[in-house]
Design a protein around this motif. Structure first.
Motif, short mmCIF file in Angstrom:
data_model
loop_
_atom_site.label_atom_id
_atom_site.label_comp_id
_atom_site.label_asym_id
_atom_site.label_seq_id
_atom_site.Cartn_x
_atom_site.Cartn_y
_atom_site.Cartn_z
N ASP A 286 0.87 -1.18 0.00
CA ASP A 286 0.00 0.00 0.00
C ASP A 286 0.90 1.23 0.00
N ASP A 287 0.80 2.09 1.01
CA ASP A 287 1.65 3.29 1.03
C ASP A 287 2.87 3.13 1.93
N ASP A 288 3.05 1.94 2.51
CA ASP A 288 4.19 1.69 3.38
C ASP A 288 5.40 1.25 2.55
N LEU A 289 6.56 1.76 2.90
CA LEU A 289 7.80 1.28 2.31
C LEU A 289 8.39 0.22 3.23
N VAL A 290 8.57 -0.99 2.70
CA VAL A 290 9.11 -2.10 3.47
C VAL A 290 10.48 -2.44 2.89
N VAL A 291 11.48 -2.49 3.74
CA VAL A 291 12.86 -2.66 3.28
C VAL A 291 13.50 -3.84 4.00
N THR A 292 14.13 -4.71 3.23
CA THR A 292 14.89 -5.84 3.77
C THR A 292 16.37 -5.57 3.54
N THR A 293 17.17 -5.71 4.59
CA THR A 293 18.60 -5.43 4.48
C THR A 293 19.41 -6.61 5.01
N THR A 294 20.37 -7.04 4.21
CA THR A 294 21.32 -8.10 4.57
C THR A 294 22.71 -7.61 4.19
N GLN A 295 23.70 -8.49 4.25
CA GLN A 295 25.08 -8.16 3.85
C GLN A 295 25.65 -7.00 4.67
N ILE A 296 25.41 -7.03 5.96
CA ILE A 296 25.89 -5.97 6.86
C ILE A 296 27.16 -6.45 7.55
N ASN A 297 28.20 -5.64 7.49
CA ASN A 297 29.42 -5.99 8.22
C ASN A 297 29.73 -5.02 9.36
N SER B 160 26.19 -0.11 21.07
CA SER B 160 27.62 -0.23 21.31
C SER B 160 27.98 -1.54 22.00
N ALA B 161 27.16 -2.00 22.93
CA ALA B 161 27.52 -3.18 23.71
C ALA B 161 26.80 -4.45 23.26
N ILE B 162 25.99 -4.37 22.21
CA ILE B 162 25.23 -5.53 21.75
C ILE B 162 25.74 -5.93 20.37
N PRO B 163 26.36 -7.10 20.26
CA PRO B 163 26.96 -7.51 18.99
C PRO B 163 25.91 -8.02 18.00
N LEU B 164 26.29 -8.03 16.74
CA LEU B 164 25.50 -8.68 15.70
C LEU B 164 26.43 -9.58 14.90
N SER B 165 25.85 -10.57 14.24
CA SER B 165 26.65 -11.47 13.42
C SER B 165 26.51 -11.10 11.94
N ALA B 166 27.32 -11.74 11.11
CA ALA B 166 27.27 -11.49 9.67
C ALA B 166 25.97 -11.99 9.06
N ASP B 167 25.21 -12.80 9.79
CA ASP B 167 23.95 -13.35 9.27
C ASP B 167 22.73 -12.52 9.66
N VAL B 168 22.95 -11.34 10.21
CA VAL B 168 21.83 -10.51 10.65
C VAL B 168 20.93 -10.16 9.47
N HIS B 169 19.62 -10.17 9.73
CA HIS B 169 18.60 -9.85 8.73
C HIS B 169 17.72 -8.76 9.33
N ILE B 170 17.57 -7.66 8.60
CA ILE B 170 16.82 -6.51 9.10
C ILE B 170 15.62 -6.23 8.21
N LEU B 171 14.46 -6.05 8.85
CA LEU B 171 13.24 -5.68 8.15
C LEU B 171 12.76 -4.35 8.71
N GLU B 172 12.53 -3.38 7.81
CA GLU B 172 12.06 -2.05 8.23
C GLU B 172 10.74 -1.75 7.55
N ARG B 173 9.88 -1.04 8.28
CA ARG B 173 8.63 -0.55 7.71
C ARG B 173 8.52 0.95 8.00
N PHE B 174 8.35 1.74 6.94
CA PHE B 174 8.15 3.18 7.06
C PHE B 174 6.70 3.46 6.69
#
Length: 335
Positions: A256-267, A273-287
């Motif tokens: 509809d009018d929402d922008l949904v974004v999937t992000t991978t390949q993050i290094n 600052s104190a919470i780690p992430l791995s190379a397999d992290v998968h991010i989903l955003e909704r605007f």
């Protein structure tokens, strides 16, 4: 109409963020507020933090830190207020590991004006100090922004007084390994963003400064003021996957009018600052744009089995302030 540069006091609405350039709580003791008075000998008016130095009446040198210029300017405060040679009285939390240093919350100028330059600051010397609201924009800038705005394609800003942290809906659902990493985190040795080092995804979405969506056809550019970053959101689902980077590879779609974004390949291996992430992290955003197109709601979902035992969801929002622009970051390492 433009608001005058100064008023009797300025309260800057710069919320505390656990992913700031360094941990304020670690370096400054909020339970121990101190005062000092002297003459400013040097000012560094550069992001990520305004810094100035002062010599007191006993000849001692003080190192003082404050809110980023990008925020100070938006609240009507220019470098003239902290110019070299100005006599000031300052107050704020003392540094934990350094003598004659503080995070300045209050500044008293020679003419009696008191500046409150942190969101937690309260009048210290002038109890009837009025609050100066954020600077207004020129009529021509407002008209130009209203004419060019198209759906979410405009400049978005943090609502004054709103925290800009990406606070999860509940507790951080950390794995045992991630919890151990958080407990072992050293704010100095392990700081992922010292000085002018840019934040990556998803930490960059918790920054306090404006950003702009730009329609570039098969791509959407997300221009971020902090660090002068540009996220590229590919609207073609078949686009070649990019190499890992701090901002990752983003693919968007419209629901509809929402922008949904999937992000991978993050290094960039940090949520905060104190919470780690791995190379397999998968991010989903909704605007999600409001019906009156003046508010943009944001939902972030982070999936990373090495860090979280279940997907983490966090939320924030931005508002449209016609006339606001994305400015140059102009970051400078403190010499």
């Amino acid at each position: 109409m433009r608001r005058p540069l100064y008023c009797l006091a300025i309260i800057l609405l710069a919320a505390v963020d656990t992913s700031a350039h360094h941990s304020r709580a670690y370096f400054y003791d909020s339970s121990r507020v101190i005062e000092a008075e002297g003459v400013i000998t040097r000012t560094l008016w550069r992001n990520p933090h305004t810094r100035f130095w002062m010599r007191d009446d006993d000849g001692a040198e003080w190192a003082l830190e404050s809110t980023p210029p990008a925020t100070l300017i938006r609240h009507g405060l220019g470098p003239e207020a902290l110019a070299e040679g100005t006599r000031v009285r300052v107050a704020g939390p003392a540094a934990r590991f350094e003598a004659n240093a503080m995070e300045v919350h209050n500044v008293l100028l020679p003419d009696g004006r008191e500046l409150l330059i942190q969101t937690v600051a309260r009048p210290r010397w002038m109890q009837d100090t009025p609050i100066l609201q954020p600077s207004e924009f020129a009529e021509a800038d407002i008209a130009a922004a209203e004419a060019s705005a198209d759906g979410l394609f405009r400049v978005w800003s943090r609502q004054y007084g709103q925290s800009f942290s990406l606070v999860p809906d509940g507790e951080f659902p950390l794995t045992q390994a991630a919890e151990a990493g958080r407990e072992a985190y050293d704010p100095i040795a392990d700081n992922p963003i010292p000085g002018c080092t840019a934040k990556g995804m998803p930490m960059i979405m918790s920054n306090p400064l404006p950003f702009e969506f730009v329609d570039a056809g098969n791509e959407i550019y997300l221009r971020i003021e902090e660090y002068d970053l540009v996220r590229i959101i590919h609207m073609d689902p078949d686009v070649a996957v990019a190499s890992p980077s701090i901002l990752g590879h983003s693919v968007g779609r419209w629901e509809d009018d929402d922008l949904v974004v999937t992000t991978t390949q993050i290094n960039f291996m940090h949520y905060g600052s104190a919470i780690p992430l791995s190379a397999d992290v998968h991010i989903l955003e909704r605007f999600a744009l409001s019906d009156d197109e003046r508010r943009l709601d944001y939902t972030l979902t982070v999936t990373d089995p090495e860090t979280f035992i279940e997907p983490l969801t966090a939320r924030r929002h931005w508002v449209w302030m016609p006339g606001e622009t994305v400015k140059a970051w102009s970051c400078l390492e403190t010499p």
